[in-house]
Design an enzyme around this catalytic site. Sequence first.
Site, PDB file in Angstrom:
ATOM      1  N   HIS A   1      -6.445  -2.782  12.766  1.00 13.24           N
ATOM      2  CA  HIS A   1      -7.296  -1.606  12.964  1.00 13.24           C
ATOM      3  C   HIS A   1      -6.929  -0.818  14.214  1.00 13.24           C
ATOM      4  O   HIS A   1      -6.801   0.409  14.152  1.00 13.24           O
ATOM      5  CB  HIS A   1      -8.776  -1.978  12.996  1.00 13.24           C
ATOM      6  CG  HIS A   1      -9.651  -0.762  12.928  1.00 13.24           C
ATOM      7  ND1 HIS A   1      -9.856  -0.064  11.765  1.00 13.24           N
ATOM      8  CD2 HIS A   1     -10.327  -0.086  13.891  1.00 13.24           C
ATOM      9  CE1 HIS A   1     -10.633   0.992  12.004  1.00 13.24           C
ATOM     10  NE2 HIS A   1     -10.934   0.993  13.294  1.00 13.24           N
TER      11      HIS A   1
ATOM     12  N   TYR B   1      -5.447   3.617  15.877  1.00  6.67           N
ATOM     13  CA  TYR B   1      -5.630   4.435  17.078  1.00  6.67           C
ATOM     14  C   TYR B   1      -4.322   4.593  17.843  1.00  6.67           C
ATOM     15  O   TYR B   1      -4.146   5.577  18.566  1.00  6.67           O
ATOM     16  CB  TYR B   1      -6.737   3.834  17.943  1.00  6.67           C
ATOM     17  CG  TYR B   1      -8.049   3.823  17.201  1.00  6.67           C
ATOM     18  CD1 TYR B   1      -8.759   5.001  17.015  1.00  6.67           C
ATOM     19  CD2 TYR B   1      -8.528   2.658  16.615  1.00  6.67           C
ATOM     20  CE1 TYR B   1      -9.936   5.021  16.272  1.00  6.67           C
ATOM     21  CE2 TYR B   1      -9.703   2.658  15.881  1.00  6.67           C
ATOM     22  CZ  TYR B   1     -10.407   3.847  15.710  1.00  6.67           C
ATOM     23  OH  TYR B   1     -11.546   3.863  14.969  1.00  6.67           O
TER      24      TYR B   1
ATOM     25  N   HIS C   1      -9.065   6.827   1.911  1.00  7.51           N
ATOM     26  CA  HIS C   1      -9.396   6.941   3.330  1.00  7.51           C
ATOM     27  C   HIS C   1      -8.142   6.835   4.187  1.00  7.51           C
ATOM     28  O   HIS C   1      -7.954   7.603   5.140  1.00  7.51           O
ATOM     29  CB  HIS C   1     -10.397   5.856   3.717  1.00  7.51           C
ATOM     30  CG  HIS C   1     -10.582   5.705   5.194  1.00  7.51           C
ATOM     31  ND1 HIS C   1     -11.319   6.600   5.937  1.00  7.51           N
ATOM     32  CD2 HIS C   1     -10.125   4.771   6.074  1.00  7.51           C
ATOM     33  CE1 HIS C   1     -11.303   6.238   7.218  1.00  7.51           C
ATOM     34  NE2 HIS C   1     -10.590   5.132   7.322  1.00  7.51           N
ATOM     35  N   PHE C   2      -7.294   5.886   3.865  1.00  9.00           N
ATOM     36  CA  PHE C   2      -6.073   5.658   4.637  1.00  9.00           C
ATOM     37  C   PHE C   2      -5.175   6.885   4.606  1.00  9.00           C
ATOM     38  O   PHE C   2      -4.540   7.231   5.608  1.00  9.00           O
ATOM     39  CB  PHE C   2      -5.345   4.439   4.065  1.00  9.00           C
ATOM     40  CG  PHE C   2      -4.342   3.837   5.001  1.00  9.00           C
ATOM     41  CD1 PHE C   2      -4.738   3.251   6.178  1.00  9.00           C
ATOM     42  CD2 PHE C   2      -2.991   3.843   4.681  1.00  9.00           C
ATOM     43  CE1 PHE C   2      -3.814   2.684   7.046  1.00  9.00           C
ATOM     44  CE2 PHE C   2      -2.055   3.277   5.541  1.00  9.00           C
ATOM     45  CZ  PHE C   2      -2.473   2.701   6.732  1.00  9.00           C
ATOM     46  N   HIS C   3      -5.144   7.574   3.477  1.00  7.97           N
ATOM     47  CA  HIS C   3      -4.304   8.762   3.384  1.00  7.97           C
ATOM     48  C   HIS C   3      -4.915   9.963   4.102  1.00  7.97           C
ATOM     49  O   HIS C   3      -4.194  10.920   4.407  1.00  7.97           O
ATOM     50  CB  HIS C   3      -4.007   9.097   1.923  1.00  7.97           C
ATOM     51  CG  HIS C   3      -2.937   8.237   1.323  1.00  7.97           C
ATOM     52  ND1 HIS C   3      -3.177   6.970   0.843  1.00  7.97           N
ATOM     53  CD2 HIS C   3      -1.601   8.447   1.153  1.00  7.97           C
ATOM     54  CE1 HIS C   3      -2.047   6.440   0.397  1.00  7.97           C
ATOM     55  NE2 HIS C   3      -1.078   7.313   0.571  1.00  7.97           N
TER      56      HIS C   3
ATOM     57  N   ARG D   1      -7.325  -1.357  -5.998  1.00  6.84           N
ATOM     58  CA  ARG D   1      -6.101  -1.005  -5.291  1.00  6.84           C
ATOM     59  C   ARG D   1      -5.139  -2.184  -5.356  1.00  6.84           C
ATOM     60  O   ARG D   1      -5.450  -3.234  -5.896  1.00  6.84           O
ATOM     61  CB  ARG D   1      -6.423  -0.650  -3.834  1.00  6.84           C
ATOM     62  CG  ARG D   1      -7.082  -1.780  -3.052  1.00  6.84           C
ATOM     63  CD  ARG D   1      -7.411  -1.350  -1.630  1.00  6.84           C
ATOM     64  NE  ARG D   1      -8.202  -2.361  -0.918  1.00  6.84           N
ATOM     65  CZ  ARG D   1      -7.960  -2.749   0.324  1.00  6.84           C
ATOM     66  NH1 ARG D   1      -6.934  -2.251   0.980  1.00  6.84           N
ATOM     67  NH2 ARG D   1      -8.734  -3.638   0.908  1.00  6.84           N
ATOM     68  N   ARG D   2      -3.953  -2.003  -4.775  1.00  7.94           N
ATOM     69  CA  ARG D   2      -2.943  -3.059  -4.674  1.00  7.94           C
ATOM     70  C   ARG D   2      -2.590  -3.679  -6.020  1.00  7.94           C
ATOM     71  O   ARG D   2      -2.382  -4.885  -6.135  1.00  7.94           O
ATOM     72  CB  ARG D   2      -3.416  -4.160  -3.722  1.00  7.94           C
ATOM     73  CG  ARG D   2      -3.476  -3.752  -2.269  1.00  7.94           C
ATOM     74  CD  ARG D   2      -4.089  -4.858  -1.444  1.00  7.94           C
ATOM     75  NE  ARG D   2      -3.951  -4.619  -0.014  1.00  7.94           N
ATOM     76  CZ  ARG D   2      -4.596  -5.304   0.909  1.00  7.94           C
ATOM     77  NH1 ARG D   2      -5.419  -6.271   0.563  1.00  7.94           N
ATOM     78  NH2 ARG D   2      -4.433  -5.048   2.185  1.00  7.94           N
TER      79      ARG D   2
END
Length: 576
Positions: free
Chosen positions: A228, A232, A379-381, A442-443
């Site tokens: 995580h 950042y 979200h990741f994209h 997913r995955r």
Amino acid sequence: MGVFAHEYPNEAGIVRAALASSFVALLLGGVMGLIQALHRTGYVQVIDDSTYYTVLTLHGVSLAILFSIFFLVGFFQWAVTDSLDRPSEDIRFTKLWYALMVLGSIMAAVPILGGFIDQTEISADVLFTFYAPLEAHPLFYAGLAVFIIGTWLAGIDWFRSWWAWKQKNRGEKTPLRTFMVLTTMLMWYLASAGVAIAVIFFLLPWQLGLVGGVNPLLTRTLFWFFGHPVVYFWLMPVYMMWYVILPKLAGGRLFSDPLARIVFVLFLVLSVPTGIHHQYVDPGISEGFKFLAMTNTMFLLLPSLLTAFTVVASIEHGARQRGGSGYFRWLTDLPWNRPAFTGMALAALMFAAAGFSGMVNAGMNFNYLVHNTLWIVGHFHLTVGTAVALSFMASTYWFLPKITGHKVFSKRLGLVQVVVWFIGMVFMSNAMHRIGLAGEPRRTADPFYDGVTFETSLGTISELHAQIALGSVLLVVSLLLFAAHILLSWFNFADKDAPTPDTIPPALSGPEHAPAVLENFRLWTAIAIGLILLTYTLPIAAIVSGNGWFGPVTTFIGDTSSFLTGLFHAVFGVIP
């Protein structure tokens, strides 16, 4: 001060090399993403389902690790050199850490690419989240270790430059860009320790046969210790761009230098003790520890909200300096014809949407509903795929002339490129979020199962799959436009004049207003370590007490009593 490429040719060479490495990884990862999207949605399936996971691993590692971090080190090298107005202390050391990063990348890439060749047993189909029980060839883990060591040396290089500057400028505040680099690297040292321990002490010995097994939950926890805060690590250079470059492009100045420093200190302190919120569905961690991680994660909204206020205030000031007026009419006076400004502004807009979906992910009760669905991918994209990638690409149009000595080929082409990326991501990420709410996993190479249907509240699954496919095609079109534009600009095909020297204007509220305590890196690092110990000591102790350091199997080191017994027998010939 003149053009960076002329003032610091050695450092500019390192920056160019790092950016070139980054863009190669970006193009490779983007093409792999297109193959995935078309395969999952059923439109074009040019690979077997088993090969899908090789493609997925190459996509994740190329973009989440290589593209983002190579760009980061190049951008940070420029930021430190330019803001301190001094070259590297030893350019040979600078070349060393870049060479190690390249070497580590090649080492990790070889087993990943081996997954495409049936005749070899070398593979690393472990995805970006490479924790056990998935297994990769030892070369993959060794390459990751070398790459991480390269980034550590890069940080040491920048701290050396800062320390040398500090000796000649006692009593002065660290320039803002260098301050941002140093706080980011301190956070990185803390965060990457988790994945380094997992790789060096568990995964690599496991694959080399030195131990008979590992504790999967422990390696998973160590990965998310890093997994995580690495978000950042990608975002903090983006924040630097939004704080430093966006206000200048808007025609104004940063609203508050001290507030920007506070934001970066908050990221240093709060980023690492949050990883367990990725493990809400793991049964081996108690609910109390998960609740603590959720609380820590929610605190991270504070620096993001402070950034939203500061950046919007800064660009509004710029717009009003350009003649803008009214409550909202000033927005029309911003330089929307400049690809660097438009791309970063659109990236910030998408990041706001990512913040809302991120709050859903961070909440325990909501996370249970979306955790293993395509919502997470959407979200990741929005984060690394838009806030990071689009900001990196857009800033390149402002940044590239400084390191090459050539103006960009065409602002209009750059503007088309960033807008196409934005539109493609709107289609794809929106559909991923909605289809995730319908429960699509997913995955997985094939989300269609006998007797299982997914129901959406609006539209159909087929329509959402079409949006994902369309979005992925647009994203790759944007990537190809970007690659072509960078090559044309890099080698000055238009034979344009050299750029004029450019400087970053001082903030409206300058560093002299920043509290001196913000410069106390030891204090903030100690507080961050204290929060990490409070968050992780008991969960890791519980994980190890349940299954040992290396799992329940008897291993070279894992089962301590068995190991000592075996050692005693080997030495003395008897069993105690």
